[in-house]
Scaffold this motif. Structure first.
Motif, PDB file in Angstrom:
ATOM      1  N   GLU A 178      -9.541   8.633  -3.516  1.00  0.00           N
ATOM      2  CA  GLU A 178     -10.279   7.375  -3.350  1.00  0.00           C
ATOM      3  C   GLU A 178      -9.324   6.210  -3.145  1.00  0.00           C
ATOM      4  OE1 GLU A 178     -13.759   4.699  -5.572  1.00  0.00           O
ATOM      5  OE2 GLU A 178     -12.933   6.492  -6.555  1.00  0.00           O
ATOM      6  N   LEU A 179      -8.219   6.218  -3.866  1.00  0.00           N
ATOM      7  CA  LEU A 179      -7.256   5.132  -3.741  1.00  0.00           C
ATOM      8  C   LEU A 179      -6.494   5.179  -2.424  1.00  0.00           C
ATOM      9  CD1 LEU A 179      -5.748   4.953  -7.337  1.00  0.00           C
ATOM     10  CD2 LEU A 179      -7.233   3.276  -6.235  1.00  0.00           C
ATOM     11  N   ARG A 180      -6.520   6.295  -1.746  1.00  0.00           N
ATOM     12  CA  ARG A 180      -5.827   6.397  -0.469  1.00  0.00           C
ATOM     13  C   ARG A 180      -6.534   5.577   0.606  1.00  0.00           C
ATOM     14  NH1 ARG A 180      -5.182  11.713  -0.547  1.00  0.00           N
ATOM     15  NH2 ARG A 180      -3.280  11.540  -1.780  1.00  0.00           N
ATOM     16  N   HIS A 181      -7.829   5.307   0.414  1.00  0.00           N
ATOM     17  CA  HIS A 181      -8.550   4.481   1.371  1.00  0.00           C
ATOM     18  C   HIS A 181      -8.010   3.056   1.320  1.00  0.00           C
ATOM     19  CE1 HIS A 181     -11.570   7.439   2.557  1.00  0.00           C
ATOM     20  NE2 HIS A 181     -11.663   7.782   1.284  1.00  0.00           N
TER      21      HIS A 181
ATOM     22  N   GLN B  23       0.837  -1.201   0.000  1.00  0.00           N
ATOM     23  CA  GLN B  23       0.000   0.000   0.000  1.00  0.00           C
ATOM     24  C   GLN B  23       0.874   1.255   0.000  1.00  0.00           C
ATOM     25  OE1 GLN B  23      -2.880  -0.093   3.117  1.00  0.00           O
ATOM     26  NE2 GLN B  23      -3.554   2.005   2.830  1.00  0.00           N
ATOM     27  N   GLY B  24       0.471   2.246  -0.767  1.00  0.00           N
ATOM     28  CA  GLY B  24       1.243   3.472  -0.905  1.00  0.00           C
ATOM     29  C   GLY B  24       1.879   3.600  -2.280  1.00  0.00           C
ATOM     30  N   SER B  25       1.977   2.475  -3.003  1.00  0.00           N
ATOM     31  CA  SER B  25       2.546   2.516  -4.350  1.00  0.00           C
ATOM     32  C   SER B  25       1.497   2.857  -5.405  1.00  0.00           C
ATOM     33  CB  SER B  25       3.186   1.166  -4.690  1.00  0.00           C
ATOM     34  OG  SER B  25       4.309   0.920  -3.882  1.00  0.00           O
ATOM     35  N   GLN B  26       0.232   2.799  -5.014  1.00  0.00           N
ATOM     36  CA  GLN B  26      -0.847   3.023  -5.978  1.00  0.00           C
ATOM     37  C   GLN B  26      -0.878   4.465  -6.473  1.00  0.00           C
ATOM     38  OE1 GLN B  26      -1.413   2.612  -2.654  1.00  0.00           O
ATOM     39  NE2 GLN B  26      -2.375   4.549  -2.098  1.00  0.00           N
ATOM     40  N   LYS B  27      -1.453   4.658  -7.676  1.00  0.00           N
ATOM     41  CA  LYS B  27      -1.682   5.997  -8.198  1.00  0.00           C
ATOM     42  C   LYS B  27      -2.856   5.954  -9.162  1.00  0.00           C
ATOM     43  CE  LYS B  27       1.577   5.702 -12.088  1.00  0.00           C
ATOM     44  NZ  LYS B  27       2.717   6.364 -12.763  1.00  0.00           N
ATOM     45  N   ALA B  28      -3.505   7.066  -9.334  1.00  0.00           N
ATOM     46  CA  ALA B  28      -4.672   7.146 -10.209  1.00  0.00           C
ATOM     47  C   ALA B  28      -4.311   6.723 -11.627  1.00  0.00           C
ATOM     48  CB  ALA B  28      -5.236   8.566 -10.203  1.00  0.00           C
ATOM     49  N   GLY B  29      -5.175   5.914 -12.246  1.00  0.00           N
ATOM     50  CA  GLY B  29      -4.970   5.496 -13.627  1.00  0.00           C
ATOM     51  C   GLY B  29      -3.886   4.472 -13.832  1.00  0.00           C
TER      52      GLY B  29
ATOM     53  N   LEU C 257       3.537  10.629   6.810  1.00  0.00           N
ATOM     54  CA  LEU C 257       3.041   9.906   5.640  1.00  0.00           C
ATOM     55  C   LEU C 257       1.524  10.076   5.530  1.00  0.00           C
ATOM     56  CD1 LEU C 257       5.084   6.578   5.954  1.00  0.00           C
ATOM     57  CD2 LEU C 257       5.628   8.619   4.625  1.00  0.00           C
ATOM     58  N   PRO C 258       1.010  10.215   4.308  1.00  0.00           N
ATOM     59  CA  PRO C 258      -0.422  10.442   4.111  1.00  0.00           C
ATOM     60  C   PRO C 258      -1.223   9.145   4.212  1.00  0.00           C
ATOM     61  CG  PRO C 258       0.681  10.415   1.988  1.00  0.00           C
ATOM     62  CD  PRO C 258       1.759  10.262   3.028  1.00  0.00           C
ATOM     63  N   VAL C 259      -1.271   8.565   5.404  1.00  0.00           N
ATOM     64  CA  VAL C 259      -2.011   7.324   5.628  1.00  0.00           C
ATOM     65  C   VAL C 259      -3.045   7.556   6.728  1.00  0.00           C
ATOM     66  CG1 VAL C 259      -0.103   5.850   4.906  1.00  0.00           C
ATOM     67  CG2 VAL C 259      -0.308   6.511   7.302  1.00  0.00           C
ATOM     68  N   GLY C 260      -4.011   6.666   6.781  1.00  0.00           N
ATOM     69  CA  GLY C 260      -5.107   6.841   7.731  1.00  0.00           C
ATOM     70  C   GLY C 260      -5.061   5.894   8.892  1.00  0.00           C
ATOM     71  N   GLY C 261      -3.899   5.344   9.221  1.00  0.00           N
ATOM     72  CA  GLY C 261      -3.823   4.420  10.342  1.00  0.00           C
ATOM     73  C   GLY C 261      -2.391   4.103  10.709  1.00  0.00           C
ATOM     74  N   ALA C 262      -2.245   3.454  11.863  1.00  0.00           N
ATOM     75  CA  ALA C 262      -0.925   3.035  12.342  1.00  0.00           C
ATOM     76  C   ALA C 262      -0.763   1.551  12.024  1.00  0.00           C
ATOM     77  CB  ALA C 262      -0.785   3.296  13.835  1.00  0.00           C
ATOM     78  N   PHE C 263      -0.364   1.261  10.790  1.00  0.00           N
ATOM     79  CA  PHE C 263      -0.272  -0.117  10.334  1.00  0.00           C
ATOM     80  C   PHE C 263       0.969  -0.803  10.895  1.00  0.00           C
ATOM     81  CE2 PHE C 263      -2.336   2.129   6.586  1.00  0.00           C
ATOM     82  CZ  PHE C 263      -3.616   1.898   7.067  1.00  0.00           C
TER      83      PHE C 263
ATOM     84  N   MET D  54       1.560   7.552  10.593  1.00  0.00           N
ATOM     85  CA  MET D  54       2.894   7.003  10.364  1.00  0.00           C
ATOM     86  C   MET D  54       3.818   8.117   9.874  1.00  0.00           C
ATOM     87  SD  MET D  54       1.715   3.447   8.445  1.00  0.00           S
ATOM     88  CE  MET D  54       3.163   2.465   8.815  1.00  0.00           C
ATOM     89  N   ALA D  55       5.111   7.936  10.083  1.00  0.00           N
ATOM     90  CA  ALA D  55       6.099   8.910   9.614  1.00  0.00           C
ATOM     91  C   ALA D  55       7.389   8.180   9.257  1.00  0.00           C
ATOM     92  CB  ALA D  55       6.373   9.966  10.680  1.00  0.00           C
ATOM     93  N   ALA D  56       8.066   8.662   8.220  1.00  0.00           N
ATOM     94  CA  ALA D  56       9.340   8.082   7.800  1.00  0.00           C
ATOM     95  C   ALA D  56      10.481   8.850   8.441  1.00  0.00           C
ATOM     96  CB  ALA D  56       9.462   8.131   6.286  1.00  0.00           C
ATOM     97  N   VAL D  57      11.385   8.115   9.081  1.00  0.00           N
ATOM     98  CA  VAL D  57      12.570   8.703   9.701  1.00  0.00           C
ATOM     99  C   VAL D  57      13.752   8.417   8.782  1.00  0.00           C
ATOM    100  CG1 VAL D  57      14.066   8.752  11.720  1.00  0.00           C
ATOM    101  CG2 VAL D  57      11.600   8.324  12.000  1.00  0.00           C
ATOM    102  N   MET D  58      14.384   9.482   8.302  1.00  0.00           N
ATOM    103  CA  MET D  58      15.453   9.354   7.326  1.00  0.00           C
ATOM    104  C   MET D  58      16.810   9.660   7.947  1.00  0.00           C
ATOM    105  SD  MET D  58      13.368   8.672   4.876  1.00  0.00           S
ATOM    106  CE  MET D  58      14.403   8.684   3.410  1.00  0.00           C
ATOM    107  N   GLY D  59      17.811   8.850   7.586  1.00  0.00           N
ATOM    108  CA  GLY D  59      19.186   9.145   7.981  1.00  0.00           C
ATOM    109  C   GLY D  59      19.539   8.803   9.411  1.00  0.00           C
ATOM    110  N   LEU D  60      18.879   7.797   9.992  1.00  0.00           N
ATOM    111  CA  LEU D  60      19.183   7.404  11.368  1.00  0.00           C
ATOM    112  C   LEU D  60      19.215   5.881  11.442  1.00  0.00           C
ATOM    113  CD1 LEU D  60      19.665   8.755  14.150  1.00  0.00           C
ATOM    114  CD2 LEU D  60      17.241   8.350  14.643  1.00  0.00           C
ATOM    115  N   ASP D  61      20.174   5.343  12.212  1.00  0.00           N
ATOM    116  CA  ASP D  61      20.292   3.897  12.356  1.00  0.00           C
ATOM    117  C   ASP D  61      19.032   3.317  12.992  1.00  0.00           C
ATOM    118  OD1 ASP D  61      22.813   3.965  11.290  1.00  0.00           O
ATOM    119  OD2 ASP D  61      23.854   3.864  13.230  1.00  0.00           O
ATOM    120  N   ASP D  62      18.763   2.055  12.635  1.00  0.00           N
ATOM    121  CA  ASP D  62      17.572   1.384  13.143  1.00  0.00           C
ATOM    122  C   ASP D  62      17.487   1.424  14.671  1.00  0.00           C
ATOM    123  OD1 ASP D  62      17.283   0.763  10.490  1.00  0.00           O
ATOM    124  OD2 ASP D  62      17.566  -1.397  10.725  1.00  0.00           O
ATOM    125  N   ASP D  63      18.600   1.125  15.328  1.00  0.00           N
ATOM    126  CA  ASP D  63      18.594   1.062  16.791  1.00  0.00           C
ATOM    127  C   ASP D  63      18.220   2.403  17.404  1.00  0.00           C
ATOM    128  OD1 ASP D  63      19.338  -1.561  16.620  1.00  0.00           O
ATOM    129  OD2 ASP D  63      21.459  -1.216  17.087  1.00  0.00           O
TER     130      ASP D  63
END
Length: 391
Positions: free
Chosen positions: A51-54, A9-15, A187-193, A127-136
């Motif tokens: 609509e596809l964001r749902h 989810q998130g890779s979709q786009k209109a058309g 991130l433009p999502v509607g839940g904490a997946f 949800m949010a993407a954290v960039m440039g930081l180690d996993d730990d």
């Protein structure tokens, strides 16, 4: 070795289905619509981005788009030695590997999308993407926030997604910046997946999973929960349920696949998110993608290019860039034409025979190298009929 990967989810786009409408693989859309009880073609062609964001729409549409791309690439003879999908893409991987049949896959994805949509409406999450930081350190930021926030996706080095309640995601993001993160992007999502916020969805999905028959895969499938290759059938019921509330260990999966000898990753479906993660995670590997028919020839050419030649033929690769499979457009009994076409040069559109009342014509011009079906043989739709060399 080649691994097919499938986006989530998130890779979709209109058309995103428009490029496929005239391709033979588009026939899967009617099957998906019947199994889901929804007009999947409309989602792929007419639904806008909102609509596809749902969740209930994006998951079904993305899954079907991946299945179309898979069907299309197998029609030209490219095979894989393994499968891996990101989140929703794991369902695509299971169908592709034969663990779950296509109709059951559609039903599971439909139920998953509905369950996650309801869970997201019941409990506010983001949800949010954290960039440039180690996993730990990202995990440390979540712990320090001391609330409902967790790591949801380990996507690539320096690219981790966190999820939870909006205030706690914001708090963990601020701490991550203090620890050295370059950027934190909501991130433009509607839940904490992939967090405990999806517990109710897991319980609902479990009922559908329990009714599903799981089979042994044709090739290993790497699971999100443990980043490990699975070659049996019995574990998948638990893995799919756990996946909803556990982080997606994609970066770890890519590392494990590389260690197992996979050198080429072909992303099948909309977007190029997984292609990007492979570039960041395994710079020595070759990332390719098929999101539209026009990209199939580019993949064939890349597989036959110098990097492949230098390393020897790839396990899972059936044909090279100059070779094509002609497949049956329908199910029925195959009858070839009277002409002896083997070794003959033929133009695109040449009639090779019939399956029942349906004509079998080659989409390409070239030299017929051989027939893979004999007169009177009962064939299925998409079964290879003949192969030819285009140059």
């Amino acid at each position: 070795m080649i691994c097919f990967t499938y986006p989530g989810q998130g890779s979709q786009k209109a058309g995103m289905g428009s490029a496929w409408v005239d391709h033979p693989s588009w026939e899967l859309v009617a099957e998906a619509s019947e199994a889901a009880g929804r007009d999947v073609g409309r989602l792929l062609l007419d639904a806008d981005d909102d609509e596809l964001r749902h969740t209930r729409n994006s998951q079904l549409a993305t899954f079907t788009a991946s299945m179309i791309a898979l069907d299309a690439i197998t029609r030209v003879g490219i095979e894989t030695a393994g499968h891996a999908g990101h989140s929703l893409g794991e369902y695509s991987a299971l169908v592709a590997a034969g663990v779950v049949d296509f109709v059951d896959g559609v039903r599971l994805v439909t139920e998953r999308g509905e369950a996650m949509q309801v869970a997201a409406e019941e409990q506010d999450g983001t949800m949010a993407a954290v960039m440039g930081l180690d996993d730990d350190l990202v995990e440390q930021a979540c712990v320090q926030a001391d609330g409902d926030v967790w790591v949801a996706n380990f996507n690539a080095p320096g690219q981790v997604v966190i999820a939870g309640s909006p205030p706690m995601v914001e708090a963990a993001g601020a701490i991550a910046k203090e620890l050295g993160a370059k950027r934190v992007m909501p991130l433009p999502v509607g839940g904490a997946f992939h967090t405990p916020f999806m517990s109710s969805a897991r319980d609902r999905l479990a009922k559908a999973v329990d009714k599903t028959e799981f089979r042994i895969p044709d090739h290993p499938v790497y699971a999100n929960v443990d980043a490990s290759a699975h070659t049996g059938a019995h574990a998948w019921a638990d893995l799919l349920s756990l996946q909803l509330t556990s982080p997606v260990r994609w970066r770890q999966s890519v590392h494990n696949m590389c260690d197992a000898g996979y050198t080429t990753f072909v992303e099948l479906g909309p977007g190029a998110v997984l292609t990007g993660t492979v570039k960041r995670t395994a710079k020595e590997c070759q990332p390719l993608k098929v999101s539209a028919p026009a990209e199939i020839d580019a993949v064939l050419e890349a597989l036959a290019g110098p990097p492949v030649a230098a390393a020897g033929p790839l396990e899972g690769e059936a044909l090279f860039a100059t070779e094509r499979l002609v497949v049956s457009p329908a199910a029925g009994v195959f009858q070839p034409t009277d002409d002896d076409l083997v070794s003959a040069a033929v133009p695109a559109g040449k009639l090779l025979g019939q399956v029942g009342d349906t004509e079998v014509r080659t989409p390409w011009g070239g030299v017929i190298m051989g027939f893979l079906a004999v007169a009177g043989e009962r064939v299925t739709a998409s079964q290879p009929i003949a192969w030819l060399r285009t140059s």
